[in-house]
Design an enzyme around this catalytic site. Structure first.
Site, short mmCIF file in Angstrom:
data_model
loop_
_atom_site.label_atom_id
_atom_site.label_comp_id
_atom_site.label_asym_id
_atom_site.label_seq_id
_atom_site.Cartn_x
_atom_site.Cartn_y
_atom_site.Cartn_z
N LYS A 89 -8.53 -6.03 10.78
CA LYS A 89 -9.54 -5.57 9.92
C LYS A 89 -11.06 -5.80 10.77
O LYS A 89 -11.73 -5.07 10.55
CB LYS A 89 -9.67 -6.35 8.82
CG LYS A 89 -8.36 -6.04 7.72
CD LYS A 89 -8.48 -7.00 6.47
CE LYS A 89 -7.41 -6.45 5.59
NZ LYS A 89 -7.46 -7.25 4.12
N ASP A 104 -11.92 -4.54 -0.06
CA ASP A 104 -11.22 -5.79 -0.25
C ASP A 104 -12.35 -6.62 -1.29
O ASP A 104 -11.93 -7.31 -2.24
CB ASP A 104 -11.06 -6.69 0.93
CG ASP A 104 -9.74 -6.45 1.59
OD1 ASP A 104 -8.86 -6.03 1.00
OD2 ASP A 104 -9.55 -6.53 2.83
N SER A 123 0.86 -1.21 -0.02
CA SER A 123 -0.07 0.15 -0.13
C SER A 123 0.95 1.20 -0.12
O SER A 123 0.45 2.28 -0.63
CB SER A 123 -0.96 -0.02 1.09
OG SER A 123 -2.07 -0.87 0.97
N ALA A 130 -11.96 -17.26 7.46
CA ALA A 130 -13.23 -16.49 7.85
C ALA A 130 -12.55 -15.17 8.78
O ALA A 130 -13.43 -14.50 9.34
CB ALA A 130 -13.80 -17.42 8.79
N GLY A 131 -11.35 -14.66 8.36
CA GLY A 131 -11.07 -13.29 8.90
C GLY A 131 -11.38 -12.30 8.03
O GLY A 131 -12.51 -12.25 7.50
#
Length: 346
Positions: free
Chosen positions: A85, A123, A35, A148-149
């Site tokens: 997140k 995302d 980023s 599953a994050g």
């Protein structure tokens, strides 16, 4: 209240050197997160006085970092990466509807009052843009999503909408409760089932797309109280014994590969067995460091189509930069002028 620099584990340059600054918050973005490269190219290319800094936040330090950033009016927002997140959601003042529905944030920008912090999730949009470009129309597709994050929640939400009622989404995660919770969140868009971890070849027949949203395959060397280790040699298609540790320092990646050789061999053998049971699936890994993960390399060797995480990472960064800089009043929103600048430095 602590200052921003007191909340961050890595050394930072003078935050007042530019008119505004952005940040990527994570466990260790200073070790190669993309980023800052993309955002700083856009700042320069558009003639804006701004810079993005990677900010390493230690476990337990996220709340203090967000509080300090909110108080610094030079901060315009930025990105959020692993493992925060989901954790950052409760620390923000407002969420975009998509981020609230997903339950995870990877983009932060200033609210209209100039003081509050708003959370967004780019995302899912980035992943769908990338996936549709390679696979084509997703309506009716059968997709297996691993993880599953925060990123998995975003990708699952967008993919579920895309495959629709005639498709199917299969979720698999080491923590089955998290997979069940994600299934409940996206189950209104398409049929969803939760499969036990690790996956078995019985799941492979009929799959159109396999998506890795776990950190397995990520190249950055990690460390804990027991030493250094790497996840780059593993795939999410089989059980992972990540217990091997080596002393940090030069050659740690190679030394860890030797120490973990049997665990890697076991994981690789089972992964090949699963890939061999696929007949036509596209294998999509959202990990972008390295460009070709071990999962993608194995899939390529098994003559399957593959898609890496570069295009997704690029598109989510384009959307996030557009949101943050426009909200800060630095420019008018226009993603089309950002995309070619960022693409050039990827």
């Amino acid at each position: 209240m602590k200052s921003v620099t007191e909340c961050i584990g890595n050394a930072l340059p003078d935050l007042g050197a530019t008119g505004a600054y952005a940040a990527i918050l994570g466990e260790s973005p200073s070790r190669g997160a993309k980023s800052p490269v993309l955002w700083n190219a856009a700042f320069r290319g558009l003639g804006l006085s701004g810079v993005m800094h990677p900010m390493d936040v230690a476990p337990g330090g996220l709340a203090g970092a967000v509080q300090a950033l909110r108080a610094d009016r030079r901060y315009i927002g930025g990105a959020v990466t692993m493992p925060y997140k989901i954790d950052i959601v409760a620390l923000l003042d407002e969420l975009e509807p998509e981020a609230e529905a997903i339950g995870a944030v990877n983009c932060v920008y200033r609210g209209r009052d100039g003081r509050s912090l708003v959370g967004a999730n780019t995302d899912g949009a980035g992943a769908l843009w990338s996936l549709a470009g390679e696979f084509g129309e997703l309506a009716g597709a059968r997709v297996l999503l691993l993880g599953a994050g925060g990123a998995a929640c975003a990708v699952a939400a967008y993919v579920a909408r895309a495959v629709g009622p005639q498709g199917r989404l299969v979720l698999c995660n080491r923590d089955a409760a998290k997979a069940e919770a994600l299934a409940a969140r996206v189950g209104g868009f398409c049929p969803v089932e939760v499969a036990p971890w690790p996956v078995t070849p019985a799941l492979a027949p009929g799959l159109d797309v396999l998506v890795n949203c776990t950190a397995l395959g990520f190249e950055t060397l990690r460390s804990d109280a027991d030493g250094a280790y790497s996840l780059r040699w593993f795939t999410p298609l089989a059980a992972v014994d990540a217990s091997a540790r080596v002393a940090p320092g030069p050659g740690a990646v190679r030394r860890h590969a030797v120490a973990a050789a049997q665990a890697v061999a076991d994981n690789t053998s089972k992964s090949i067995e699963f890939l061999g049971a696929l007949d036509r699936a596209l294998v999509f890994d959202i990990v972008y460091q390295p460009r070709q993960t071990f999962l993608l390399r194995l899939a390529e060797l098994m003559e399957l189509r593959t898609l890496g995480g570069v295009a997704m990472n690029l598109e989510q960064a384009v959307i996030a930069f557009d949101k943050a800089t426009a909200a800060a009043g630095l420019r008018r929103a226009d993603a089309s002028e950002i995309r070619p600048i960022m693409a050039e430095v990827w």
